[in-house]
Design an enzyme around this catalytic site. Structure first.
Site, mmCIF file in Angstrom:
data_model
loop_
_atom_site.group_PDB
_atom_site.id
_atom_site.type_symbol
_atom_site.label_atom_id
_atom_site.label_comp_id
_atom_site.label_asym_id
_atom_site.label_seq_id
_atom_site.Cartn_x
_atom_site.Cartn_y
_atom_site.Cartn_z
ATOM 1 C CE1 TYR A 125 54.132 55.088 56.432
ATOM 2 C CE2 TYR A 125 56.261 55.873 55.679
ATOM 3 C CZ TYR A 125 54.945 55.521 55.418
ATOM 4 O OH TYR A 125 54.460 55.605 54.138
ATOM 5 C CE LYS A 172 39.386 49.389 56.097
ATOM 6 N NZ LYS A 172 38.412 49.533 55.008
ATOM 7 C CG ASP A 206 37.600 51.750 52.623
ATOM 8 O OD1 ASP A 206 37.266 52.557 53.509
ATOM 9 O OD2 ASP A 206 37.279 50.547 52.658
ATOM 10 C CG ASP A 230 53.815 58.142 52.150
ATOM 11 O OD1 ASP A 230 53.944 58.993 51.251
ATOM 12 O OD2 ASP A 230 54.619 57.210 52.324
#
Ligand code: NAI
Length: 340
Positions: A125, A172, A206, A230
């Protein structure tokens, strides 16, 4: 002496849900003095030159608190998000989104009670994008130790102050070894240094999503960088009945802006059918925050009254269309006012 609060109606359904939320907070006896100030397309319509006018920023700076409706951001082209800019400019570094199952709201799960703590100022972002040559674009993911430690500290402190037991950091770092790697290293270090009373776990994002939809009750506080936070917020909203019941807060050192997780919902804007509950609930978070930061217990009483009123309204089936009822936006606000 009333407490000054900025009200930003925003775009799309924003003005409708903001009117309803204000009505409920006022009726609950919260001693607030609202100053309306614009952001988003609404600011341009009101004659401002900027989507995020300096006057709006100054006012939030002065009062230290705002209740905000959603602002539209065009997809693919056009201006950068007003919301991202607002959070970055005011350094509202912690987005807090409580997700809770509620009686009367149909969903696949019961007993969900999760809080997402999202880093709100960096990651992808940062908005640093380039088309380096025709057909090749890059987007830069930014992570700093300072922001990673600060949000980890916030999440653990939040957990401890509210008697929560566990913080799960979603990441991740197997792929983004430097950015997400730094994020979890900072979380781990903050945990070891100051919060060994809180259970800590690291889950690859994930696999974490799969675990969330299999059994969301396994999670307590979820800590995530900006983009994952988000996406997870909407995913978790879907676990408890949707965006109409998911509130949020953007917290900084110098102030806070309270807003629902949902956007401006252009598909239903202007029809008077949007669910104002997520913004009402954000208003309740604002009252609790005011109570704690301004040492004003009466705000907590007003917050409790509103919470009891919407719990009862939902249980009694007085709900808007997104929750399977027939009530319009203001009609639902009236149902809450009746039950205060
Ligand atoms: P959205 O949250 O506006 O809408 C998604 C779906 O949920 C739509 O079908 C909508 O009708 C429904 N929905 C949302 N809020 C609802 C409510 N209170 N009551 C009943 N139904 C509701 O997401 P979308 O369509 O992706 O975004 C629309 C615009 O909002 C975009 O310009 C986006 O950038 C902006 N946005 C702004 C946010 C903010 O200001 N904080 C947050 C998210 C999106």
């Amino acid at each position: 002496m009333p407490t000054d609060v900025v009200l930003i109606p925003g775009d799309g359904i924003g003005p409708e849900v903001a009117d309803a939320a204000r009505r409920v907070l006022d009726a609950a006896g919260a001693d607030l003095r609202w100053t309306v100030s614009h952001a988003g397309e609404a600011a341009i319509k009101a004659g401002e030159k900027q989507l995020l006018p300096q006057s709006t920023l100054d006012l939030i700076g002065e009062y230290g608190v705002a209740l905000k409706g959603p602002c539209t951001t065009p997809v693919g082209t056009g201006f950068r998000s007003v919301n991202v800019l607002l959070r970055k400019t005011l350094d509202l570094y912690a987005a807090v989104r409580p997700i809770r199952s509620m009686e009367g709201v149909k969903s696949r799960y019961t007993g969900v009670d999760v809080v997402i703590v999202r880093e709100n100022t960096e990651g992808l972002y940062a908005g640093i994008e380039n088309e380096i040559t025709k057909g090749v674009a890059t987007s830069l993911k930014v992570a700093t130790e300072g922001a990673s430690r600060r949000i980890a500290d916030y999440a653990f402190r939040y957990a401890r102050e509210r008697g929560r037991k566990k913080v799960s950091v979603f990441h991740k770092a197997n792929i983004m070894k430097l950015t997400d790697g730094m994020f979890i290293r900072c979380a781990r270090e903050v945990h070891e240094a100051r919060y060994s009373d809180i259970v800590y776990e690291e889950v690859i994002v994930d696999a974490a999503c799969m675990k969330l939809v299999q059994d969301p009750t396994k999670f307590d506080v979820i800590l995530a960088e900006n983009l994952y936070g988000d996406i997870l917020s909407d995913l978790c909203a879907g676990l408890v009945g949707g965006l109409g019941v998911t509130p949020g807060a953007n917290i900084g050192e110098k102030g806070a802006v309270f807003e629902a997780v949902h956007g401006s919902a252009p598909d239903i804007a202007g029809k008077g059918i949007a669910n104002p509950l997520a913004l009402v609930m954000s208003g309740v978070m604002m009252l609790n925050w005011l109570s704690a930061t301004r040492h004003a217990p009466h705000f907590r009483d007003a917050a409790s009254r509103i919470r009891a009123a919407y719990d009862r309204a939902l249980a009694e089936g007085a709900v808007t269309r997104d929750l399977g009822g027939q009530h319009g936006t203001m009609e639902f606000a009236d149902e809450l006012v009746k039950r205060l």
